[in-house]
Design an enzyme around this catalytic site. Structure first.
Site, PDB file in Angstrom:
ATOM      1  N   GLU A  39     -12.896  41.184  24.366  1.00 17.87           N
ATOM      2  CA  GLU A  39     -14.113  41.905  24.760  1.00 17.87           C
ATOM      3  C   GLU A  39     -14.678  41.137  25.950  1.00 17.87           C
ATOM      4  OE1 GLU A  39     -17.472  41.717  22.123  1.00 17.87           O
ATOM      5  OE2 GLU A  39     -18.503  43.368  23.150  1.00 17.87           O
ATOM      6  N   ARG A 266      -7.409  31.651  12.853  1.00 17.04           N
ATOM      7  CA  ARG A 266      -7.944  31.268  14.148  1.00 17.04           C
ATOM      8  C   ARG A 266      -7.897  29.743  14.283  1.00 17.04           C
ATOM      9  NH1 ARG A 266     -13.952  32.463  15.011  1.00 17.04           N
ATOM     10  NH2 ARG A 266     -13.674  30.788  16.507  1.00 17.04           N
ATOM     11  N   LYS A 276     -17.771  32.483  20.387  1.00 12.25           N
ATOM     12  CA  LYS A 276     -18.298  32.890  21.686  1.00 12.25           C
ATOM     13  C   LYS A 276     -19.822  32.917  21.699  1.00 12.25           C
ATOM     14  CE  LYS A 276     -15.425  36.538  22.976  1.00 12.25           C
ATOM     15  NZ  LYS A 276     -15.198  37.704  23.832  1.00 12.25           N
TER      16      LYS A 276
END
Length: 608
Positions: A39, A266, A276
RNA sequence: UGGCCCGUCGUCUAAUGGCAGGACACCGGUCUUUGGCACCGGCGGUGAUGGUUCGAAUCCAUCCGGGCCAACCA
């Protein structure tokens, strides 16, 4: 790009094993198409690097392709700047998406049609309940949800309402489109998930074309389907989303076979954070100088820090891919960096914290150019430069001790030491200021030891680096340390502000360092090894010919510092006060005192 | 608390019912004109308890521990 041959070995991780098995079975006609779907609302970080290496690597392994797709369905947080930086970073990492650059926003029309199809099948409805109401009616993990008053609207009414949502007939939040699945599902995501919401906001690519925007779960699986993705790799937190991913594709007329989603853990790295949201906070609150601050775990930050892309790839190879929660040792990253840099970084000499050394028996005004190879024997690379040797030199303050600790192999009163590529010198005298601080060391050199050899065969145990006081170049040097002082700065969750764990010593700026003049002739992006201290690179933003700035990428392994540290355990924090003198706070520009006085006794902080 | 996912040396990760292996870290040594590099050696692990099996890290059960999910973010 296969700098590690075993990277192509089949089944090196469970995802590659699955893909290899699918190819073997002829699924999707043996094709492999993966995608990396960021994104554009932030910069890429090392966690993304892991995902990129996996998705691009797994596809390339079978001659497949990987798409770069911007998952840009939220107009309020996304922008062009991020789109550009992400492309730059992926490319820099060494991966190529060829012609396969896509944007979910390009699919808005098709997505709308799919939504209509769902409505027509009686599988989606327009809900006019408020956001709060919908949340309340969704129930909790232990109680089933309940239908709102709008769940049983007719297909015709839903179609009309949804069309008018698109037309802009309603305010933000007036209606949403929901899938009609199962309000009692034990998977909260299946309790009639919202598919579309009204948002009268300009999108950075579609501008004012749309006032309804699809949500992630609806967009992602269909984007994968539209692009013919075969294996959709994502992180573990999307595990619960897979059921919905499959449901949507199962209930729509889409090409077969459908893409399958696979989840992996992750990446987490000690002493840093990779969300983020919090990285954005560091930038916005100016705890760092920006997304590319060399202390940031972002690709841009690491690039500016001097970490080569090959080291990041090697690191990703080393850590593997699995489903176990993990937090990788910082030392593993450092190892990968040193391992890549050691064979390619030319050696030069730079004195970080200078102490004047006068060679009493070397003629005043005399200049001798000494040849120094750029690489040690074991690296086996050619090349050398000339380093000027003069009567007045500068050596590292740490390399002289009046009262040496046990095992000290550097310069001490009356002792000998080798000046790297130069001569063996013996310390004859020491000059101190009124505070008893050493300001000058006087030595005599042995002319027979030019280049550092000892024709008489005597052993000189220490070798130290140096520069000419008159011919060296002044430079600023920035020493970086871990950004946080605890291994898991986000551990406290939202209950605790992670910024309390910021390491106040993450940046130390040295302003009176001196480097040998040979570097003037080198390309600006050369990564050097400063002998005995670490790997350094010009700061791409602040370094100029008339004001050199070097960033320390990583220290050299330092077994002496380690031994010293071990020896000091138990000796209490007797140097805490002294260390405090040179620390700079993150994003502030405190400087180390430039005079000899204030910086005496200051130790190079070990990176660990 | 309901569902889902996950527990292997300090850390990361292999072993797909058949000798628990590698990497980093750590410790010791060799070499060395970088206290670097390289090389050699060492330390050290299947969360627990039952069960199935000739044989279990692997299959089953229970327990314990960790993670994710109740955004109109992704």
């Amino acid at each position: 790009m296969t700098d590690h041959p075993d990277r192509t070995a089949a089944g090196r991780n469970f995802i590659r094993a699955i893909i290899a098995a699918d190819v073997e079975a002829g699924k999707h006609g043996g094709a492999v198409v993966t995608r990396f779907p960021p994104e554009p609302n932030g910069f890429l970080h090392i966690g993304h690097a892991k995902a990129i290496c996996l998705s691009f690597g797994a596809a390339a392994e079978h001659g497949g392709v990987t798409h770069l797709r911007f998952d840009d369905t939220n107009p309020e947080t996304e922008n062009e700047l991020y789109v550009r930086s992400i492309q730059e970073d992926v490319r820099w990492l060494g991966f190529d998406w060829g012609d396969h650059l896509y944007f979910a926003s390009d699919y808005f029309e098709r997505l709308y049609e799919y939504a209509v199809e769902l409505i027509e099948a009686g599988l989606a409805y327009v809900d006019s309940a408020s956001e709060e109401e919908i949340r309340e009616y969704r129930g909790t993990v232990t109680e089933p949800g309940r239908p709102t008053a709008y769940r049983e609207r007719s297909v015709a009414e839903n179609l009309d309402l949804f069309r008018r949502m698109r037309e802009g007939d309603f305010e933000d939040g007036a209606h949403v489109l929901r899938a009609k699945i199962d309000l009692a599902s034990s998977n909260m995501l299946m309790r009639d998930p919202v598919l579309y919401r009204i948002r009268h906001a300009d999108h950075y690519r579609t501008g004012g074309d749309w006032c309804i925007y699809p949500l992630y779960d609806f967009t992602h699986c269909l984007s994968d389907s539209i692009e013919g993705i075969t294996h959709s790799l994502c992180t573990l937190e999307f595990d619960n989303n897979r059921e919905l991913y499959d449901w949507i594709l199962d209930h729509l007329e889409v090409p077969q076979p459908q893409p399958r989603q696979y989840e992996f853990a992750r990446l987490n790295v000690e002493y840093t954070l990779l969300s983020k949201r919090n990285l954005l906070r560091l930038v916005e609150e100016e705890r760092v100088e920006g997304w590319d601050d060399p202390r940031m775990p972002t690709v841009a930050g690491m690039r500016r820090r001097g970490i080569p892309a090959s080291a990041l790839r090697a690191f990703c190879d080393m850590i593997g891919v699995a489903k176990t929660e993990n937090r990788v040792d910082f030392a593993k990253l450092e190892y990968a960096i040193r391992d890549e840099l050691n064979p390619i970084a030319p050696r030069v000499m730079c004195v970080l914290r200078p102490l004047k050394l006068v060679v009493d028996n070397f003629p005043e005004g005399k200049l001798e150019e000494l040849e120094a190879p750029y690489f040690p024997e074991d690296v086996g690379k050619e090349g050398s430069r000339l380093v000027p040797f003069t009567r007045e030199l500068l050596i590292e303050r740490d390399d002289f001790e009046e009262d040496p600790p046990k095992g000290f192999r550097r310069l001490v009163p009356g002792g000998e030491v080798r000046l790297r590529y130069g001569y063996v010198v013996r310390c004859a005298d020491v000059v101190k200021d009124e505070n008893g601080v050493v300001t000058e060391v006087h030595c005599t050199y042995d002319p027979e030891t030019k280049g550092g050899s000892t024709p008489d065969g005597r052993k000189v145990k220490g070798t130290i680096h140096w520069v000419s006081a008159s011919h060296s170049l002044p430079t600023e040097v920035r020493l970086y340390d871990r950004l946080f002082s605890v291994p898991d700065p986000e551990k406290g969750g939202d209950a605790e502000d992670f910024t309390v764990h910021l390491n106040p010593d993450s940046l130390t700026v040295l302003t009176d360092s001196r480097i040998e003049p040979s570097i003037k002739a080198d390309p600006a992006d050369t990564t050097y090894q400063f002998e005995r201290t670490g790997y350094f690179v010009h700061d791409g933003v602040d370094s100029r010919p008339d004001h050199l700035v070097f960033n320390r990428t990583v220290t050299l392994r330092d077994s002496w510092a380690k031994a010293r540290k071990a020896a000091e355990v138990g000796a209490a924090g007797r140097e805490a006060a002294e260390n405090g003198a040179e620390e700079a706070r993150p994003s502030k520009t405190a400087r180390e005192p430039t005079g000899g006085k204030g910086s005496v006794g200051v130790r190079v902080r070990d990176h660990r």
